[in-house]
Design an enzyme around this catalytic site. Structure first.
Site, PDB file in Angstrom:
ATOM      1  N   ASP A  57       0.466  -9.856  -4.701  1.00  0.00           N
ATOM      2  CA  ASP A  57       1.818  -9.143  -4.653  1.00  0.00           C
ATOM      3  C   ASP A  57       1.378  -7.592  -5.379  1.00  0.00           C
ATOM      4  O   ASP A  57       2.319  -7.080  -6.042  1.00  0.00           O
ATOM      5  CB  ASP A  57       2.750  -9.940  -5.585  1.00  0.00           C
ATOM      6  CG  ASP A  57       4.033  -9.250  -4.978  1.00  0.00           C
ATOM      7  OD1 ASP A  57       4.031  -8.238  -4.145  1.00  0.00           O
ATOM      8  OD2 ASP A  57       5.254  -9.639  -5.436  1.00  0.00           O
TER       9      ASP A  57
ATOM     10  N   ASN B 129       7.255  -2.773   3.909  1.00  0.00           N
ATOM     11  CA  ASN B 129       8.332  -1.995   3.347  1.00  0.00           C
ATOM     12  C   ASN B 129       7.764  -0.570   2.956  1.00  0.00           C
ATOM     13  O   ASN B 129       7.977  -0.223   1.860  1.00  0.00           O
ATOM     14  CB  ASN B 129       8.862  -3.098   2.034  1.00  0.00           C
ATOM     15  CG  ASN B 129       7.941  -3.191   0.903  1.00  0.00           C
ATOM     16  OD1 ASN B 129       6.785  -3.205   1.150  1.00  0.00           O
ATOM     17  ND2 ASN B 129       8.551  -3.446  -0.153  1.00  0.00           N
TER      18      ASN B 129
ATOM     19  N   ASP C  43       9.281  -8.692   3.270  1.00  0.00           N
ATOM     20  CA  ASP C  43       8.857  -9.006   1.668  1.00  0.00           C
ATOM     21  C   ASP C  43       9.395  -7.929   0.863  1.00  0.00           C
ATOM     22  O   ASP C  43       9.662  -6.791   1.027  1.00  0.00           O
ATOM     23  CB  ASP C  43       7.387  -8.938   1.326  1.00  0.00           C
ATOM     24  CG  ASP C  43       6.856  -8.989   0.089  1.00  0.00           C
ATOM     25  OD1 ASP C  43       7.634 -10.090  -0.621  1.00  0.00           O
ATOM     26  OD2 ASP C  43       6.097  -8.232  -0.520  1.00  0.00           O
TER      27      ASP C  43
ATOM     28  N   HIS D 251       4.659 -15.475  -3.281  1.00  0.00           N
ATOM     29  CA  HIS D 251       4.845 -15.557  -4.809  1.00  0.00           C
ATOM     30  C   HIS D 251       5.577 -16.773  -5.274  1.00  0.00           C
ATOM     31  O   HIS D 251       6.732 -16.258  -5.961  1.00  0.00           O
ATOM     32  CB  HIS D 251       5.261 -14.299  -5.295  1.00  0.00           C
ATOM     33  CG  HIS D 251       6.296 -13.758  -4.620  1.00  0.00           C
ATOM     34  ND1 HIS D 251       7.569 -14.237  -4.167  1.00  0.00           N
ATOM     35  CD2 HIS D 251       6.541 -12.475  -3.866  1.00  0.00           C
ATOM     36  CE1 HIS D 251       8.169 -13.441  -3.471  1.00  0.00           C
ATOM     37  NE2 HIS D 251       7.817 -12.333  -3.374  1.00  0.00           N
TER      38      HIS D 251
ATOM     39  N   LEU E 160       0.817  -1.120   0.195  1.00  0.00           N
ATOM     40  CA  LEU E 160       0.098  -0.004   0.009  1.00  0.00           C
ATOM     41  C   LEU E 160       0.843   1.282   0.009  1.00  0.00           C
ATOM     42  O   LEU E 160       0.375   2.417  -0.048  1.00  0.00           O
ATOM     43  CB  LEU E 160      -0.982  -0.131   1.259  1.00  0.00           C
ATOM     44  CG  LEU E 160      -2.042  -0.793   1.175  1.00  0.00           C
ATOM     45  CD1 LEU E 160      -2.922  -0.806   2.361  1.00  0.00           C
ATOM     46  CD2 LEU E 160      -2.933  -0.589  -0.213  1.00  0.00           C
ATOM     47  N   ARG E 161       2.062   1.139   0.239  1.00  0.00           N
ATOM     48  CA  ARG E 161       3.167   2.140   0.149  1.00  0.00           C
ATOM     49  C   ARG E 161       2.942   3.430   1.137  1.00  0.00           C
ATOM     50  O   ARG E 161       4.093   4.094   1.285  1.00  0.00           O
ATOM     51  CB  ARG E 161       2.936   3.019  -1.389  1.00  0.00           C
ATOM     52  CG  ARG E 161       3.151   2.053  -2.355  1.00  0.00           C
ATOM     53  CD  ARG E 161       4.529   1.244  -2.344  1.00  0.00           C
ATOM     54  NE  ARG E 161       4.672   0.252  -3.754  1.00  0.00           N
ATOM     55  CZ  ARG E 161       5.539  -0.634  -3.827  1.00  0.00           C
ATOM     56  NH1 ARG E 161       6.273  -1.005  -2.673  1.00  0.00           N
ATOM     57  NH2 ARG E 161       5.707  -1.216  -4.706  1.00  0.00           N
TER      58      ARG E 161
ATOM     59  N   HIS F 138       4.062   1.374  -8.513  1.00  0.00           N
ATOM     60  CA  HIS F 138       4.779   2.178  -8.913  1.00  0.00           C
ATOM     61  C   HIS F 138       4.656   3.528  -9.907  1.00  0.00           C
ATOM     62  O   HIS F 138       3.762   3.084 -10.512  1.00  0.00           O
ATOM     63  CB  HIS F 138       6.164   1.366  -9.384  1.00  0.00           C
ATOM     64  CG  HIS F 138       6.934   0.258  -8.555  1.00  0.00           C
ATOM     65  ND1 HIS F 138       7.609   0.483  -7.469  1.00  0.00           N
ATOM     66  CD2 HIS F 138       6.735  -0.934  -8.667  1.00  0.00           C
ATOM     67  CE1 HIS F 138       8.056  -0.426  -7.003  1.00  0.00           C
ATOM     68  NE2 HIS F 138       7.573  -1.448  -7.587  1.00  0.00           N
TER      69      HIS F 138
END
EC number: 3.5.2.3
Length: 424
Positions: A304, A94, A151, A231, A63-64, A308
């Site tokens: 996943d 992350n 991840d 994944h 989700l950033r 971007h």
């Protein structure tokens, strides 16, 4: 507030319930599931001709937020989720800062309360994703995480990974592992094989994934922790998981729609929108993954979802960012490739995308039982549509499926009793 879903074909593998039923929703929960319900003064959703299923659950989403909101936010990610039929999603740690302390966990959870779907989060295995020092797991569990993962990175230090699994076993949480030996990764572009040779790239060999999967299975056997492999992408990796399960090792795994529907051969046409980690593999790997979905070796399907910016992706294959968005296409790809092309039952697909993810990560949902939260989708499996990434709810548009014709779509998504997406 009451809502009545009328005359839909119920598909609920969690209780082996299949057939035409009505569902009464009161407030946030399902209060009745019966053949015929008559009640006045409520909103009616006519579901005749649609499958009515538990909302999908995605155990692997980026989700950033916080820190990379130019790529995605909790709000936009949730909007993309409900458009794709997902009522619950689990975000990866992350972010910037990393989700490795109580404060950031609470930030995500509080932001998630205002989102269109249920937001859950994992904590990082190591502080700042540096692979050196364990995050404070007890603190993170109390704050509300559903598992731990680094991840995007592999914990290369075996001692740290061993101790993390020991702690996770004691805390009864899963360890989700990104399996890739960084020492075997060359230029982090595409699969190391015939296409990388043709394009004069070094590539990422299957061995990089397989050797870490082998290591982590050994650690799971010793620690008895729940190891969840993210994944999975190669035939040999899948064979290792299959054998581990036969031995009674507590290992589960997921596959993404892009890994069972695309191969390395399509890199030429896809460009950087075909770049992800792990990379697209060979047709032999794809066929093995599909077999693994059908025979139960692969437990769940996860996206996943990795948004971007255009700037991040519009680079050459070596320098472009890894990952694609997937929340709005995962169901359509899965229906096309598994149900329509290979005759998988709707029940099995819903189990892989809803019921089993709920069980593995102990998330409410994955069922239409009376008393459960009303997280429900209406599904039109014959609806044909063209993917237009420009119309995605996600902030990012990095999809290899742009302009792809799909068959099957969630047409209504209900989260905790409220309609959050509808196109009927």
């Amino acid at each position: 507030m009451k809502t009545l879903i009328k005359d839909g074909w119920i598909v609920d593998p969690s209780q082996n319930l299949f057939g035409i039923y009505d569902i009464l929703i009161e407030d946030e929960k399902i209060s009745k599931v019966e053949k015929h319900i008559e009640i006045d003064g409520c909103k009616v959703v006519e579901a005749s001709g649609y499958y009515v299923c538990p909302g999908l659950i995605d155990a692997h989403v980026h989700l950033r937020e916080p820190g990379q909101e130019y790529k995605e936010t909790i709000k936009t990610g949730a909007m993309a989720a409900v458009a794709g039929g997902f009522t619950s999603i689990v975000c990866m740690p992350n972010t910037t800062p990393v989700i490795d302390n109580e404060e950031v966990v609470q930030y995500v959870i509080n932001k998630g309360k205002k989102a269109k779907c249920n937001i859950y989060t994992m904590g990082s295995i190591t502080k700042s994703l540096e692979g050196l020092e364990k995050s404070p797991y007890m603190e993170l569990v109390k704050a509300g995480i559903v598992g731990i993962t680094d991840d995007g990175k592999t914990v290369m230090n075996t001692r740290v990974m061993y101790e993390a699994m020991m702690d996770a076993k004691a805390l009864e949480i899963p360890v989700s592992a990104h399996c890739e030996d960084i020492n075997l990764v060359y230029d982090r572009s595409i699969n190391k094989g015939k296409m990388s040779e043709e394009l004069n790239l070094e590539g990422v060999p299957a061995l990089a994934e397989e050797v870490i999967i082998w290591r982590d299975i050994v650690l799971a056997d010793i620690t008895e922790a729940h190891l969840h492999i993210q994944h999975i992408s190669t035939k040999k990796a899948l064979e290792m998981v299959r054998e581990a399960k036969k031995k009674g090792i507590n290992v589960t795994c997921e596959v993404t729609p892009h890994h069972f529907s695309l191969t390395e051969d399509e890199i030429k046409s896809l460009g950087s929108n075909g770049k992800m980690s792990p990379p697209l593999r060979t047709i032999e790997d794809v066929e093995a993954l599909i077999e693994g979905i059908f025979d139960g070796t692969i437990d769940i399907i996860a996206t996943d979802h990795a948004p971007h910016s255009t700037e991040d992706k519009e680079k050459n294959l070596v320098d472009a960012a890894n990952g694609i968005v997937g929340l709005e296409t995962a169901l359509g790809i899965s229906l096309l490739e598994l149900v329509h092309k290979r005759k998988m039952s709707i029940e099995k697909l819903i189990d892989k995308m809803s019921c089993t993810p709920a069980k593995l990560f102990k998330i409410p949902g994955g069922t239409l039982k009376e008393g459960s939260f009303a997280d429900i989708i209406l599904l039109d499996i014959e609806k044909e549509w063209i993917v237009d990434s420009n119309k995605f709810y996600s902030k990012s548009k990095n999809s290899p499926f742009h302009n792809r014709k799909l068959r099957g779509k969630a047409v209504t998504t209900i989260v905790r009793g409220e309609i959050q997406f509808c196109e009927i």
